[in-house]
Write an enzyme that holds these catalytic residues in place. Structure first.
Site, PDB file in Angstrom:
ATOM      1  CB  SER A  36      53.347   4.480 121.681  1.00 45.20           C
ATOM      2  OG  SER A  36      53.076   5.137 122.893  1.00 45.20           O
ATOM      3  CG  ASP A 333      58.822  10.623 123.032  1.00 36.69           C
ATOM      4  OD1 ASP A 333      58.395  10.412 124.185  1.00 36.69           O
ATOM      5  OD2 ASP A 333      58.455   9.938 122.057  1.00 36.69           O
ATOM      6  CG  HIS A 336      56.919   7.182 124.259  1.00 33.34           C
ATOM      7  ND1 HIS A 336      56.643   8.146 123.317  1.00 33.34           N
ATOM      8  CD2 HIS A 336      55.852   6.344 124.277  1.00 33.34           C
ATOM      9  CE1 HIS A 336      55.446   7.903 122.782  1.00 33.34           C
ATOM     10  NE2 HIS A 336      54.951   6.823 123.351  1.00 33.34           N
TER      11      HIS A 336
END
Length: 368
Positions: A36, A333, A336
């Site tokens: 991600s 978040d 990340h």
């Protein structure tokens, strides 16, 4: 959303983008593999629980006018930032995007997937994600498309001489596999950390060798960041602001030592290949430890999230609490980095400090 934090990913993305640049045939390609931290939208096209195509993700991404693109941050990834500095005209297109056809792929292709890992079982909690094995399978498809676009001989030279392969993966193999409550208990009973890391390195060696057999020659390998320091881990373990969870960081460091050895081994055993090692762990730990020095007010609390002391339990979405000073948070978040953190990470990587990039700089790899 991916409970993953591959800051190393970022590193790789960077490097891959730095491949753009040279020669009479124009730009080379950036091929991005990972999770991600470098997913630019592949998970948008999967039936998966790990998605970033919802607001307020992308709120500061100017190329989309602040709309979500599938990037797991508020703005640009490290790769985006470095690519811009190098004059890259386009970002590598996500493999699963309808736009990944024709000449668009000559700039590069992004295969990264939120929740993905080195092991195929990693990330199964999200239902769907692209493991590293699948990402290499997809590159095999792209490789044939290059032959059709350029002709076999020209395609081979373009990929071998002018293109960079960035690999940013491994965090999920710990966070969403070996360390995951319930799902991993059986694995941890049957496998020691040493045996699990042996498995990871064996699989990654095989995956990188497959890419080499498909004409990949210039590689950036990012290691696993300090995954015990992300807001999610701090929150669920009820730590104080300056504490990190010991076990995930210990496992990351153990894996990272083996990854560096693997890079050395492959440099010796794969003729013509160059593997550059990106030490994301130390770079991100520096940012977390000395955040105030870099202009941040917190390296513990997520800007966008909900739950617990550090807003670290519920991923970023429309109902999340959202900070007003996004450029003052190291983390966007629970998992990340923010764009502001990515800018600093990209700068440090681009400076070529041998503590963070070895045995050569990004530019030197590009110019080989």
């Amino acid at each position: 959303m991916a409970m993953t934090y591959n800051t190393m990913v970022l590193v790789l993305f960077i490097i891959s983008l730095s491949s753009f640049g040279k020669g009479e045939e124009g730009l080379g390609a950036s091929f991005i593999f990972g999770d991600s931290l470098v997913d630019a939208g592949n998970n948008n096209y999967l039936p998966t629980l790990s998605k970033a195509n919802i607001k307020p993700n992308g709120i500061d991404f100017k190329a989309s006018n602040g709309n979500p693109t599938g990037r797991y941050t508020n703005g640009r990834t490290i790769g985006d930032i470095i690519g811009e500095e190098l004059g890259q005209p386009n970002y590598a297109v996500p493999f699963l995007s309808p736009n990944a056809t024709g000449k668009a792929i000559l700039y590069g292709v992004n295969y990264a997937s939120g929740g993905g890992g080195i092991m195929n079982a990693t990330g199964r909690i999200f239902v769907n994600r692209l493991s590293m094995d699948i990402q290499v399978d997809y590159f095999n498809i792209t490789r044939k498309q290059f032959d059709n676009l350029l002709g076999a001989s020209k395609a081979r030279q373009y990929i071998m001489k002018k293109s960079i392969f960035s690999i940013t993966i491994g965090s999920n193999d710990f966070l969403n596999n070996y360390l995951l409550p319930v799902l991993s208990i059986g694995a941890r009973i049957s496998q020691s950390p040493d045996a699990f890391i042996d498995d990871l390195i064996d699989h990654l060696r095989s995956q990188l060798t497959r890419l080499y057999q498909l004409d990949a020659r210039k590689f950036i390998l990012g290691n696993v960041g300090p995954i015990g320091c992300i807001p999610y881990q701090k929150t669920i373990n009820q730590l104080t602001e300056n504490q990190c969870v010991e076990l995930p960081n210990k496992l990351a460091l153990q894996y990272n030592g083996r990854l560096k050895d693997l890079a050395t081994e492959l440099n010796e055993n794969l003729p013509g290949a160059t593997f550059v090692h990106a030490n994301v762990y130390d770079l991100v730990m520096e940012l977390i430890t000395n955040y105030a020095k870099y202009g941040f007010k917190t390296a513990s609390r997520a800007c966008c999230g909900n739950g617990g002391q550090f807003a670290g339990i519920i991923p970023c979405g429309p109902t999340s609490s959202l900070c007003s000073d996004r450029d003052k948070h190291v983390f966007w978040d629970p998992y990340h980095p923010s764009e502001a953190a990515n800018i600093i990470i990209a700068k440090r990587l681009n400076e070529g400090d041998p503590k963070y990039i070895s045995p050569m700089t990004i530019q030197e790899l590009r110019d080989l």
